[in-house]
Write an enzyme that holds these catalytic residues in place. Structure first.
Site, short mmCIF file in Angstrom:
data_model
loop_
_atom_site.label_atom_id
_atom_site.label_comp_id
_atom_site.label_asym_id
_atom_site.label_seq_id
_atom_site.Cartn_x
_atom_site.Cartn_y
_atom_site.Cartn_z
N HIS A 15 0.84 -1.21 0.00
CA HIS A 15 0.00 0.00 0.00
C HIS A 15 0.87 1.26 0.00
O HIS A 15 0.45 2.32 -0.46
CB HIS A 15 -0.90 0.04 1.25
N ASP A 66 -4.88 -6.26 -7.54
CA ASP A 66 -5.02 -5.59 -6.25
C ASP A 66 -5.30 -4.12 -6.57
O ASP A 66 -5.15 -3.66 -7.71
CB ASP A 66 -3.74 -5.74 -5.43
#
Length: 471
Positions: free
Chosen positions: A187, A259
């Site tokens: 992230h 993702d």
């Protein structure tokens, strides 16, 4: 050539391969318009959910706009939950299930999750996590994994898949080709898995192979570098990883889902539109665009895909193939009009998964009153701000208001050698108080109880084990 007509045709295909999120707890007009026009998928996040009544109303709006769309969310159970973002998951989570090592129980947990999802209208779960968590300092996987044994993770990944898909919710194993041996959160940055091809095949790929053999509907890519497979491109953008390996060697014929493309590991340097085109070109079929999308953000992605087709940097047949795969998934897992009532998971003996120290005996023998203290711990972005630990099931007190006559239970997670819980425990012990440190996470030094997860069901189990009343 009529470029206007051609743009319209490409836009139709582009809609089929996109899975945006949105801002707020009601359906934005632009999302409803795109759903009616053929948007292939929508992802719901914790910030979109206030309570069950609001979620039911939101999902009714979505279904009215598009009965055929793939409606997805992350509902791993345990630490990562969206349906229970406000109150914490009613499932123990993967690490606990892996510790108990009962595939039937894992299947039952997945089945309960699927029934609850389907009762709201969801038909794709971005789970299970199939990563083998071999790095104890992994900041983003940890208890989301079934464990450190490739065989065990493979077995439970398959069981979880059967549980979901047996209830007609598509499963999506993640994060291919394996995010377990990383010390960086994708992230926030671009992790590297520096393993040799043999280790990769025997360890990281084993759970995905098991999932494919089980007939899993989807597999999610990871934003990680795997130099042994592709020294230049992250997995999400690597045709060697998605095409040669996943499609070719492993024989996967389902939907390849990215993702979230708003993650730094995917788009920090290029932006989401460029990342979207790169992922499609590499072989991805369904693009998870991430949270908090606006219409302008979405239109930039559409425009980038159209431009890439015109420029010849994205083959129209590759886009058509992706759209056909996502359409096939939507058709197979299409929601009918039948009611789907949630089922309750039979309560397992979760305490059998815990690790405990000898200090429990003396602590339990003391007649002193009990006080619970929860030490604030930041969670990673995959988990978000979900209730956890003792505070999710009982009354806690601030650390500076502990009664000196009490024996204390300290709750912490993401524990490492520098965690604040260690200093607090030492200070309380120096004052003569009996203290137990409960680590709601992956094992770490200094804990008296390690639960392998932070969901409320585990916190309640700890208190029941120690005969401490809950709120």
């Amino acid at each position: 050539m009529d470029t206007t007509a051609n743009d319209a045709a490409v836009r139709t295909l582009a809609r089929r391969v996109l899975m945006p999120g949105f801002i707020g707890t009601t359906l934005p007009d632009w999302v409803a318009e795109e759903l009616r026009a053929g948007l292939g998928s929508l992802c719901i996040y914790g910030g979109n959910i206030h309570d069950n009544q609001q979620l039911a109303a939101l999902m009714a709006q979505v279904r009215e706009a598009s009965p055929e769309a793939i409606l997805a969310l992350d509902e791993e159970g345990g630490d990562v939950t969206r349906l229970h973002y406000r109150d914490g998951s009613n499932q123990p989570g993967n690490a606990v299930l892996g510790r108990l090592d009962d595939p039937q129980l894992t299947r039952a947990s997945a089945r309960a999750i699927a029934r609850e999802m389907r009762s709201f209208g969801f038909n794709l779960n971005l789970a299970p996590d199939a990563d083998v968590n071999t790095n104890a300092k992994n900041p983003v996987i940890g208890v989301r994994s079934f464990g450190i044994s490739p065989h065990k993770v493979a077995m439970h990944t398959a069981a979880f898949t059967v549980g979901l898909q047996g209830e007609m919710v598509a499963a999506c194993a993640k994060h291919f080709p394996g995010h377990g041996d990383t010390s960086t959160d994708s992230h926030l940055a671009l992790p590297v898995v520096a393993v040799d091809p043999f280790t990769l095949a025997e360890r990281e790929l084993a759970p995905f192979t098991a999932a494919i053999q089980t007939g899993i509907a989807a597999i999610m890519t990871s934003h990680i570098m795997v130099p042994a497979l592709d020294p230049e491109n992250p997995a999400t953008f690597s045709s060697a990883i998605l095409g040669d390996l996943l499609r070719g060697e492993l024989g996967f014929e389902g939907v390849i889902v990215t993702d979230a493309l708003d993650m730094a590991g995917a788009s920090a340097e290029t932006g989401i539109p460029v990342a979207a085109v790169r992922a499609l070109r590499a072989g991805a079929d369904l693009l998870c665009l991430g949270t908090d999308m606006t219409r302008d953000d979405y239109e930039l992605v559409i425009a980038a895909i159209i431009h890439a087709v015109h420029e010849g940097t994205l083959d129209i047949e590759r886009l058509r193939d992706a759209a056909e795969r996502t359409t096939a998934l939507a058709v197979h897992y299409r929601l009918g009009d039948e009611a789907c009532e949630p089922v309750q998971l039979a309560v397992g003996d979760w305490a059998r998964a815990f690790e405990t120290s000898e200090a429990l005996e003396a602590w339990s023998a003391s007649s002193a009153p009990v006080q619970l203290v929860q030490v604030d711990t930041d969670s990673n972005m995959a988990v978000g701000r979900v209730p956890w630990g003792f505070a999710s099931v009982a009354d806690t007190v601030p650390a500076d208001q502990v009664d000196p006559r009490a024996k204390v239970l300290l709750a912490a997670r993401a524990v490492d050698e520098e965690h604040a819980v260690h200093e607090l425990a030492a200070r309380l012990r120096r004052s003569g108080q009996q203290v137990l440190v409960c680590n709601f996470g992956w094992p770490a030094d200094g804990a008296d109880i390690t639960t392998y997860g932070a969901s409320p069901v585990l916190a309640r189990t700890v208190l029941e084990m120690l005969q401490v009343p809950t709120a």
